[in-house]
Motif scaffolding. Structure first.
Motif, PDB file in Angstrom:
ATOM      1  N   GLY A 167       8.268   9.172  -0.795  1.00 24.72           N
ATOM      2  CA  GLY A 167       7.118   8.409  -1.356  1.00 24.72           C
ATOM      3  C   GLY A 167       6.539   7.398  -0.305  1.00 24.72           C
ATOM      4  N   ALA A 168       5.124   7.420  -0.349  1.00 24.24           N
ATOM      5  CA  ALA A 168       4.522   6.499   0.492  1.00 24.24           C
ATOM      6  C   ALA A 168       3.372   5.809  -0.387  1.00 24.24           C
ATOM      7  N   ALA A 169       2.904   4.664  -0.160  1.00 24.00           N
ATOM      8  CA  ALA A 169       1.982   3.940  -0.483  1.00 24.00           C
ATOM      9  C   ALA A 169       1.204   2.786   0.075  1.00 24.00           C
ATOM     10  N   VAL A 170      -0.165   2.536   0.023  1.00 27.07           N
ATOM     11  CA  VAL A 170      -0.639   1.543   0.587  1.00 27.07           C
ATOM     12  C   VAL A 170      -1.559   0.815  -0.401  1.00 27.07           C
ATOM     13  N   SER A 171      -1.541  -0.501  -0.405  1.00 26.43           N
ATOM     14  CA  SER A 171      -2.383  -1.310  -1.200  1.00 26.43           C
ATOM     15  C   SER A 171      -3.278  -2.162  -0.573  1.00 26.43           C
ATOM     16  N   ILE A 172      -4.450  -2.273  -1.364  1.00 23.10           N
ATOM     17  CA  ILE A 172      -5.654  -3.075  -0.630  1.00 23.10           C
ATOM     18  C   ILE A 172      -6.046  -4.221  -1.508  1.00 23.10           C
ATOM     19  N   ASP A 173      -6.307  -5.626  -0.913  1.00 21.28           N
ATOM     20  CA  ASP A 173      -6.901  -6.835  -1.726  1.00 21.28           C
ATOM     21  C   ASP A 173      -8.331  -6.249  -1.831  1.00 21.28           C
ATOM     22  N   ASN A 174      -8.778  -5.971  -2.934  1.00 21.03           N
ATOM     23  CA  ASN A 174     -10.410  -5.576  -2.991  1.00 21.03           C
ATOM     24  C   ASN A 174     -11.364  -6.717  -2.488  1.00 21.03           C
ATOM     25  N   GLU A 175     -10.831  -7.869  -2.725  1.00 16.03           N
ATOM     26  CA  GLU A 175     -11.732  -9.100  -2.519  1.00 16.03           C
ATOM     27  C   GLU A 175     -11.841  -9.269  -1.055  1.00 16.03           C
ATOM     28  N   THR A 176     -10.814  -8.996  -0.046  1.00 16.76           N
ATOM     29  CA  THR A 176     -11.013  -9.213   1.362  1.00 16.76           C
ATOM     30  C   THR A 176     -11.180  -7.847   2.032  1.00 16.76           C
ATOM     31  N   GLY A 177     -10.528  -6.602   1.515  1.00 16.38           N
ATOM     32  CA  GLY A 177     -10.562  -5.311   2.207  1.00 16.38           C
ATOM     33  C   GLY A 177      -9.675  -5.313   2.920  1.00 16.38           C
ATOM     34  N   ASN A 178      -8.330  -6.249   2.916  1.00 20.42           N
ATOM     35  CA  ASN A 178      -7.287  -6.328   3.665  1.00 20.42           C
ATOM     36  C   ASN A 178      -5.941  -5.668   3.140  1.00 20.42           C
ATOM     37  N   ILE A 179      -5.284  -4.780   4.124  1.00 20.56           N
ATOM     38  CA  ILE A 179      -4.236  -4.219   3.407  1.00 20.56           C
ATOM     39  C   ILE A 179      -3.007  -5.347   3.097  1.00 20.56           C
ATOM     40  N   VAL A 180      -2.617  -5.210   1.986  1.00 25.27           N
ATOM     41  CA  VAL A 180      -1.349  -6.364   1.498  1.00 25.27           C
ATOM     42  C   VAL A 180      -0.275  -5.771   1.567  1.00 25.27           C
ATOM     43  N   ALA A 181       0.200  -4.398   1.355  1.00 27.66           N
ATOM     44  CA  ALA A 181       1.317  -3.857   1.229  1.00 27.66           C
ATOM     45  C   ALA A 181       1.316  -2.522   1.875  1.00 27.66           C
ATOM     46  N   VAL A 182       2.436  -2.127   2.412  1.00 31.74           N
ATOM     47  CA  VAL A 182       2.544  -0.409   2.964  1.00 31.74           C
ATOM     48  C   VAL A 182       3.994  -0.199   2.704  1.00 31.74           C
ATOM     49  N   VAL A 183       4.296   0.758   2.137  1.00 29.61           N
ATOM     50  CA  VAL A 183       5.344   1.465   2.010  1.00 29.61           C
ATOM     51  C   VAL A 183       5.378   2.722   2.405  1.00 29.61           C
ATOM     52  N   GLY A 184       6.381   3.110   3.605  1.00 26.16           N
ATOM     53  CA  GLY A 184       6.579   4.284   4.265  1.00 26.16           C
ATOM     54  C   GLY A 184       7.596   5.079   3.881  1.00 26.16           C
ATOM     55  N   GLY A 185       8.251   4.913   2.746  1.00 20.92           N
ATOM     56  CA  GLY A 185       9.507   5.708   2.078  1.00 20.92           C
ATOM     57  C   GLY A 185      10.235   5.106   1.320  1.00 20.92           C
ATOM     58  N   ARG A 186      11.250   5.664   0.848  1.00 26.50           N
ATOM     59  CA  ARG A 186      12.235   5.033  -0.100  1.00 26.50           C
ATOM     60  C   ARG A 186      13.487   4.329   0.630  1.00 26.50           C
ATOM     61  N   GLY A 187      13.579   3.129   0.236  1.00 26.03           N
ATOM     62  CA  GLY A 187      14.382   2.090   0.767  1.00 26.03           C
ATOM     63  C   GLY A 187      13.655   1.455   2.270  1.00 26.03           C
ATOM     64  N   GLN A 188      14.296   0.888   2.830  1.00 21.98           N
ATOM     65  CA  GLN A 188      13.779   0.072   3.889  1.00 21.98           C
ATOM     66  C   GLN A 188      14.386   0.439   5.301  1.00 21.98           C
ATOM     67  N   ASN A 189      15.323   1.288   5.324  1.00 24.22           N
ATOM     68  CA  ASN A 189      16.001   1.555   6.556  1.00 24.22           C
ATOM     69  C   ASN A 189      15.460   2.830   7.367  1.00 24.22           C
ATOM     70  N   ASP A 190      14.392   3.306   6.817  1.00 28.26           N
ATOM     71  CA  ASP A 190      13.944   4.608   7.459  1.00 28.26           C
ATOM     72  C   ASP A 190      12.665   4.131   8.204  1.00 28.26           C
ATOM     73  N   GLN A 191      12.808   4.737   9.724  1.00 29.47           N
ATOM     74  CA  GLN A 191      11.829   4.135  10.741  1.00 29.47           C
ATOM     75  C   GLN A 191      10.681   5.000  10.557  1.00 29.47           C
ATOM     76  N   TYR A 192      10.443   6.084   9.858  1.00 22.71           N
ATOM     77  CA  TYR A 192       9.380   6.890   9.665  1.00 22.71           C
ATOM     78  C   TYR A 192       8.567   6.409   8.909  1.00 22.71           C
ATOM     79  N   ASN A 193       7.355   5.708   9.055  1.00 25.07           N
ATOM     80  CA  ASN A 193       6.409   5.127   8.291  1.00 25.07           C
ATOM     81  C   ASN A 193       5.285   6.172   7.948  1.00 25.07           C
TER      82      ASN A 193
END
Length: 846
Positions: free
Chosen positions: A362-388
């Motif tokens: 799974g992957a997901a990206v979240s944006i703060d609508n007030e600023t238009g800035n990306i506040v979070a990006v998840v490139g996969g399950r867990g945090q040890n995978d280098q493939y984003n």
């Protein structure tokens, strides 16, 4: 006695002549050349010249360190942060007159020069001062040659004019190599003793002073005894120079040296770090004039752009990875933690792994609508995978693309609005609905709620695929192909390549922002060696009208409330969004937004394969709901604000920019066009006669074509007039057709034989094309794995996984003409990656 003196005098004279001749022939030309070199070197010198690059660091929105790129973990130390023992040790061993000379120790130089002449131009003895060694470390090669000595001779005095003695000592200590990948005294103190450079004991300082003279010979890890003997000699030099007492000397010699072999634990690059490096690369490319392109005229245009892009991308990407940068981002650690947790938690039941990674990702990206800035990006399950997968995975979006490509552009045309009724029928050239049911017709709002494919298809056909793609171009979708401009399947998310999670998030954030695209990513500013290189400036661009953006938002609110997006609901908040599922259940999406955040979620396998129960309504919607519930905790419930350009009429929404009169005008123009096309078709049919077997055979096709043209006319009276005109002529033609029965059957037989022959030819060509395409795809797959290896800077399970895939892909290319070339590139890439953890670098100084 006189004879002996005369002989000595002759020898002396000859020696002087030899020296003069040597100067004229060898040295004088070098002097001239190296004066020029010295000038060129000095013209570009500054304090940064003497420092290596520290790791590139990534900071969050509150300027907290969230990751770094390991480029050697170099640490620069000010002179006040370097032990006095280290400074005194270098002076005692390397340059006793350091504090008094002006860059050159002439007595030592003369001594080295005499040795040079006696050894026929071969340098065997050093006479370099600390300043000269600094010049060598920073500008020149480590090889002992006379030409290098000349360069040092001219550069060193100039360096002394530019900097103070403490500065020169500072630069010197920070530029020395101490073995085991330790550049600079800071790294050396940390690695060998797990200390800061100002905490070193006399004994430890002496060991490091001796070590930098020959890091391989005096390496205390592999040659401990040699390093101790060298330490003792350094201590003796310090005693003789009277910078330490006999008591200090004896205590330091007796001290037992413990080698720590400490490495700062730099965490593997997380999803935020890799995404920040990617976005910073794009920002630097843009700053330096690269023109990004999102649509292409043809294959060659697309190919040439990608070559330019890759060349520029690699240039700035490598600069960032080489170190020295600080990237300040908009990443919110609370949002990041919540998004990662939601992805991991909602996919926890899928435990099957393939080569150490979860098969379902799974992957997901979240944006703060007030600023238009990306506040979070998840490139996969867990945090040890280098493939984003947040920005690297290119997947088919299914129905989640409909608001961006089909419906909102249609609203912009003025012809369409939420209550507009569109045909919902299965046609031979059109798509099927997911549930294989058809209502005959339905409104656009209802089609969005239930994700009806036929309606989206018909709408995009009417407004034009090229017109819809213009909107994705303005949204900077980065994987569109020149083939997509004629790709009707794009209406339902069937692209040549696919889309990325980050692009979908940016697109849906544009809808929430009233149709205005904000050119923000996650980069706030970029620093290099404490100098600001770039400060991001937000640029805004109107992509959709505010009225169209609001109307699609209102429709997608209903999709979440009553339709396919029910599982994406967030208690206490109003959500608009759209599900997406590919028809083979390989990819599933949910993209949506509140007033506060926009989030896109994708679920699927890295190697695309059908998964049971994988739909946009299932796991993606649940991940979205879970995450949005967390980040909206304590936030007030807000509805989307209706712009002044929208009004309600008969229970539905319309745009004031396109009022009722304009609607009527548009419809009248459409009807006129329909009548014009039908009139032409009727006239052609009326002129049609049967003169042979071929024309008799074609009668039915001619009749069907004219009937289709008449059926498209949205005026029943006009439609009846056209039908009356063709029916009488059709009856006459049917009678005439009977007379040509035998000829028609002969033509039909010939036609069938021709069709069979053409099909056979087409089938052969198709097989050949498939073989060529398969070969191209296999080669591309090999090259893509090689490219992924080329940018890796650590050898781990991920690297070995890619190597395995590369070798498997390479086997499929064994019969190709390009196999040997591909195999050589693959072997080089594999060898480079597998050698990343070995360090054989050694250097040697005077």
């Amino acid at each position: 006695m006189m004879r002996k003196r005369k002989i000595i005098g002759i020898i002396g004279l000859v020696l002087i002549l030899v020296i003069v001749l040597f100067y004229v022939v060898r040295i004088r030309p070098m002097v001239k050349e190296y004066k020029k070199i010295a000038y060129d070197k000095l013209a570009n010198i500054d304090e940064d010249t003497f420092a290596k690059l520290e790791n590139t660091k990534v900071y969050g929105k509150n300027w907290e360190l969230i990751g770094e790129v390991n480029s050697g973990s170099y640490q620069y130390k000010k002179i006040s942060e370097i032990s006095k023992y280290v400074q005194d040790g270098y002076i005692a061993v390397e340059d006793k007159n350091f504090k008094s000379h002006h860059g050159i120790d002439y007595l030592a130089t003369v001594r080295a020069g005499i040795k040079l002449v006696l050894n026929r131009g071969k340098a065997t003895q050093g006479g370099s001062t600390i300043t000269q060694q600094l010049v060598k470390n920073s500008f020149l090669s480590q090889k002992k040659t006379f030409t290098r000595k000349i360069a040092e001779f001219f550069l060193a005095p100039e360096i002394e004019k530019m900097y103070t003695k403490p500065q020169i000592m500072e630069y010197y200590c920070n530029s020395n190599y101490y073995g085991n990948r330790c550049y600079g005294i800071g790294n050396a103190a940390s690695y060998y003793f797990h200390k800061n450079a100002d905490q070193l004991t006399l004994s430890e300082a002496a060991l490091l002073v001796g070590l930098s003279n020959n890091p391989s010979r005096y390496d205390p890890v592999t040659n401990y005894n040699s390093s101790i003997r060298k330490r003792d000699r350094v201590l003796k030099h310090m005693l003789d120079a009277k910078v330490i007492s006999k008591t200090q000397y004896q205590q330091a010699k007796n001290e037992k040296i413990e080698i720590a072999e400490y490495r700062k634990n730099v965490k593997p690059e997380g999803y935020q770090t890799s995404f920040a490096i990617y976005q910073a690369t794009l920002e630097l490319m843009k700053k330096n004039g690269f023109e990004f392109q999102y649509t292409f005229q043809d294959k060659e245009d697309e190919k040439q752009y990608k070559e330019r892009y890759q060349e520029e991308y690699q240039k700035y990407f490598q600069k960032l990875r080489n170190g020295g940068y600080k990237l300040y981002t908009s990443f919110d650690q609370e949002c990041q933690k919540a998004l990662q947790s939601s992805v991991d938690h909602n996919l926890r039941s899928f435990t099957k792994k393939k080569k150490g990674k979860y098969e379902l990702q799974g992957a997901a990206v979240s944006i703060d609508n007030e600023t238009g800035n990306i506040v979070a990006v998840v490139g996969g399950r867990g945090q040890n995978d280098q493939y984003n997968r947040g920005y690297l995975a290119i997947r088919q979006p299914g129905s989640s693309i409909k608001p961006l490509l089909d419906y909102t552009p249609a609203f912009d045309s003025g012809v369409y609005y939420p209550s507009k009724v569109i045909s919902d029928r299965k046609t031979s050239s059109g798509p099927s609905n997911a549930d294989h049911s058809y209502s005959g017709s339905r409104t656009i709002r209802n089609a969005i709620i239930h994700s009806t494919n036929t309606v989206a298809w018909n709408v995009l056909q009417k407004i034009g695929v090229k017109n819809g793609l213009k909107y994705l171009t303005n949204l900077q979708f980065s994987n569109l192909s020149y083939l997509d401009s004629k790709n009707a399947s794009a209406a339902l998310g069937g692209f040549t390549h696919g889309v990325r999670v980050v692009d979908m998030a940016k697109g849906f954030a544009t809808l929430e922002n009233g149709g205005v695209y904000q050119d923000n990513s996650c980069i706030d500013k970029i620093m290099f060696k404490e100098h600001e290189v770039l400060k991001h400036k937000n640029t805004r661009k109107n992509v959709y009208s505010s009225a169209s953006a609001y109307m699609i938002t209102d429709c997608m609110k209903d999709a979440v409330k009553n339709g396919t997006g029910k599982n994406a609901q967030v208690k206490g908040q109003i959500i608009a969004g759209k599900t997406g599922t590919t028809n083979d259940y390989k990819d599933a999406w949910f993209c949506g937004y509140s007033r506060y955040y926009t989030t896109s979620v994708w679920v699927g396998c890295d190697d695309p394969k059908p998964m049971d129960n994988l739909t946009g309504s299932s796991y993606p919607s649940k991940i979205f709901s879970d995450y949005m519930t967390k980040v909206h905790k304590g936030k007030m419930k807000k509805d989307f604000k209706m712009p002044d350009t929208v009004y309600r009429k008969d229970g539905d929404l319309f745009s004031k920019d396109i009022d009722d009169t304009l609607h009527e005008t548009v419809l009248e123009n459409i009807l006129k066009e329909q009548i014009k096309k039908a009139e032409k078709a009727v006239e052609d049919f009326e002129a049609f006669t049967i003169t042979d077997g071929e024309s008799a055979y074609l009668l039915d096709d001619k009749y069907q074509n004219v009937c289709t043209a008449i059926e498209k006319v949205d005026d029943s009276t006009q439609k009846a007039k056209f039908r009356q005109r063709i029916e009488n002529h059709y009856d006459d033609l049917l009678e005439e057709q009977k007379k040509w029965k035998d000829a028609m059957e002969t033509y039909a037989t010939q036609k069938e034989q021709q069709r069979i022959a053409e099909n056979e030819k087409a089938e052969k060509e198709a097989v050949q094309k498939r073989q060529v395409y398969e070969q191209q795809q296999n080669i591309k797959l090999v090259e893509s794995y090689i490219s992924r290896l080329d940018v890796m800077d650590t050898y781990d399970d991920t690297a070995e996984d890619i190597i395995t895939k590369l070798q498997e892909a390479l086997k499929k290319c064994e019969d190709y003409d390009t196999y040997d070339e591909l195999n050589q590139k693959a072997e080089q890439a594999i060898e480079r990656v597998r050698n990343l953890n070995s360090d054989t670098t050694t250097t040697e100084s005077n």
